[in-house]
Design an enzyme around this catalytic site. Structure first.
Site, PDB file in Angstrom:
ATOM      1  N   ILE A  74      31.606 -43.882  19.080  1.00  0.00           N
ATOM      2  CA  ILE A  74      31.603 -42.963  17.588  1.00  0.00           C
ATOM      3  C   ILE A  74      30.068 -43.358  17.240  1.00  0.00           C
ATOM      4  O   ILE A  74      29.651 -44.637  17.114  1.00  0.00           O
ATOM      5  CB  ILE A  74      32.554 -43.610  16.482  1.00  0.00           C
ATOM      6  CG1 ILE A  74      32.350 -42.772  15.279  1.00  0.00           C
ATOM      7  CG2 ILE A  74      32.418 -45.239  16.463  1.00  0.00           C
ATOM      8  CD1 ILE A  74      33.541 -43.226  14.337  1.00  0.00           C
ATOM      9  N   SER A  75      29.327 -42.349  17.132  1.00  0.00           N
ATOM     10  CA  SER A  75      28.005 -42.506  16.873  1.00  0.00           C
ATOM     11  C   SER A  75      27.620 -43.235  15.240  1.00  0.00           C
ATOM     12  O   SER A  75      28.673 -43.364  14.467  1.00  0.00           O
ATOM     13  CB  SER A  75      27.148 -41.146  16.503  1.00  0.00           C
ATOM     14  OG  SER A  75      27.399 -40.424  17.822  1.00  0.00           O
ATOM     15  N   LYS A  76      26.471 -43.875  15.269  1.00  0.00           N
ATOM     16  CA  LYS A  76      26.005 -44.611  14.231  1.00  0.00           C
ATOM     17  C   LYS A  76      26.182 -43.646  12.819  1.00  0.00           C
ATOM     18  O   LYS A  76      25.952 -42.287  12.790  1.00  0.00           O
ATOM     19  CB  LYS A  76      24.515 -44.860  14.205  1.00  0.00           C
ATOM     20  CG  LYS A  76      24.384 -46.121  15.099  1.00  0.00           C
ATOM     21  CD  LYS A  76      22.959 -46.243  15.489  1.00  0.00           C
ATOM     22  CE  LYS A  76      22.050 -46.658  14.134  1.00  0.00           C
ATOM     23  NZ  LYS A  76      20.560 -47.011  14.669  1.00  0.00           N
TER      24      LYS A  76
END
Length: 274
Positions: free
Chosen positions: A120-122
């Site tokens: 899950i991206s920043k």
């Protein structure tokens, strides 16, 4: 080849007249028609503003609105200024989309593993891409295609920014995980699609926006073809070997206008399903 299958978490509001997609016969519904409220008629207030489940009362743990407001404050300090994007971050609980062992890190500005070699991206990267998608445009956007559902977090954010979200995932296990993450939230305007995102999803085109969470050597031509005039695409692309950049493409009556922005790093874009 496995054909992409729309898998609505809950029924969506009807698309604009003249652009209604024709779905394959294998339409799979994972929630009863009554879930999420009765969809409105085209152009009605209910269609423009899909119902949301009543949010839980603010507490002192990870479900506290204060925790999300603190994250939003940090995003604003990092340069994310679009009010609707910040409001979406405040409304969507990120800890619901990560494994319980990592929940304590959910509101830090860090990427987290979600299994099967994916992350899950920043929040700051997601916010940047959503802001680029929405900047200078009337909201809500129309129908938006997301390439790479992952755990479903970005799809949930998009649901507050557009009328319909079509989100594609090529990994069956992640597709199923996103569906389970999203189902309790009863978001009525998300369609999950299991399939190869490389050719996009022509059945739902044209799109008001396309956003991708994986980067190939360049933006696939099929994605550009599926953009409506006036629509925008935001995606990473490896324009130089070993170096990805954020690319924004806008379709105008004269053709495509392209910007190459800052360096980013996403998982590689792959074809096929697994």
């Amino acid at each position: 080849m496995v054909k992409p299958r729309p898998d609505p978490v809950s029924p969506a509001a009807p698309p604009a007249a003249g652009t209604r997609p024709r779905f394959p016969a294998t339409l799979e519904r994972v929630a009863p028609a009554a879930v999420g409220g009765r969809p409105g008629t085209p152009g009605s207030a209910a269609a423009r503003r899909p119902e949301r489940a009543t949010p839980p009362a603010a507490g002192v743990g990870l479900d506290s609105a204060a925790v999300r407001r603190a994250m939003v404050g940090r995003l604003a300090e990092q340069g994310i200024t679009h009010p609707a994007v910040l409001q979406a971050f405040e409304r969507v609980e990120r800890h619901r989309f990560v494994d319980s062992a990592l929940a304590a890190q959910a509101y830090e500005d860090t990427s987290l593993p979600i299994g099967w070699g994916q992350t899950i991206s920043k929040p700051s990267v997601v916010g940047r891409m959503l802001e680029l998608l929405c900047a200078g445009r009337s909201l809500p956007l129309g129908r938006v295609l997301e390439i790479g559902t992952g755990c479903g977090y970005q799809a949930a954010l998009l649901s507050h920014l557009c009328r319909e979200v079509y989100s594609m995932e090529r990994l069956r296990a992640l597709h199923d995980k996103a569906r389970e993450n999203l189902r309790p939230l009863r978001i009525p305007n998300i369609h999950l699609i299991f399939g190869d995102g490389m050719p996009g999803f022509a059945q739902g085109a044209p799109y008001a926006g396309i956003i991708a969470a994986a980067g190939g050597e360049d933006v696939p031509p099929a994605w550009l073809e599926q953009l409506a005039v006036g629509a925008r695409l935001v995606a990473p692309a490896e324009l130089q070997p070993g170096r990805q950049s954020l690319v924004v493409v806008e379709r105008t009556p004269r053709g495509f206008e392209r910007q190459v922005l800052e360096g980013v790093w996403f998982v590689p874009l792959k074809s096929g399903v697994a």
